[in-house]
Scaffold this active site. Structure first.
Site: not given
Length: 75
Positions: A14-15
């Site tokens: 992430c992201p």
């Protein structure tokens, strides 16, 4: 499920899977389905939140071992 386009985000955290999916969806037509391959366990809730926030439909999520597959339909 039949996908119009597939992206491989395995090994990314992430992201990055969300950013790559956002970019891919921007290049797709309304109603097209994007398949995302991921290894980040957090991607399950990340894509749920992403779908809610963007209006794209999270059609399906599944996992096999440490691999996660997400299907998003472009709004």
């Amino acid at each position: 499920m039949q996908a119009t386009k597939e992206i491989d985000t395995r090994g990314l955290n992430c992201p990055l899977p969300i950013l790559k999916a956002k970019k891919a969806l921007a290049e797709m037509a309304s109603g097209d389905v994007l398949k995302i391959l991921a290894t980040d366990p957090g991607s399950v809730r990340d894509f749920q939140a992403f779908a809610r926030q963007t209006g794209n439909e999270l059609v399906e999520q599944s996992n096999a071992g440490d691999e996660y597959v997400h299907y998003l339909r472009r709004r």
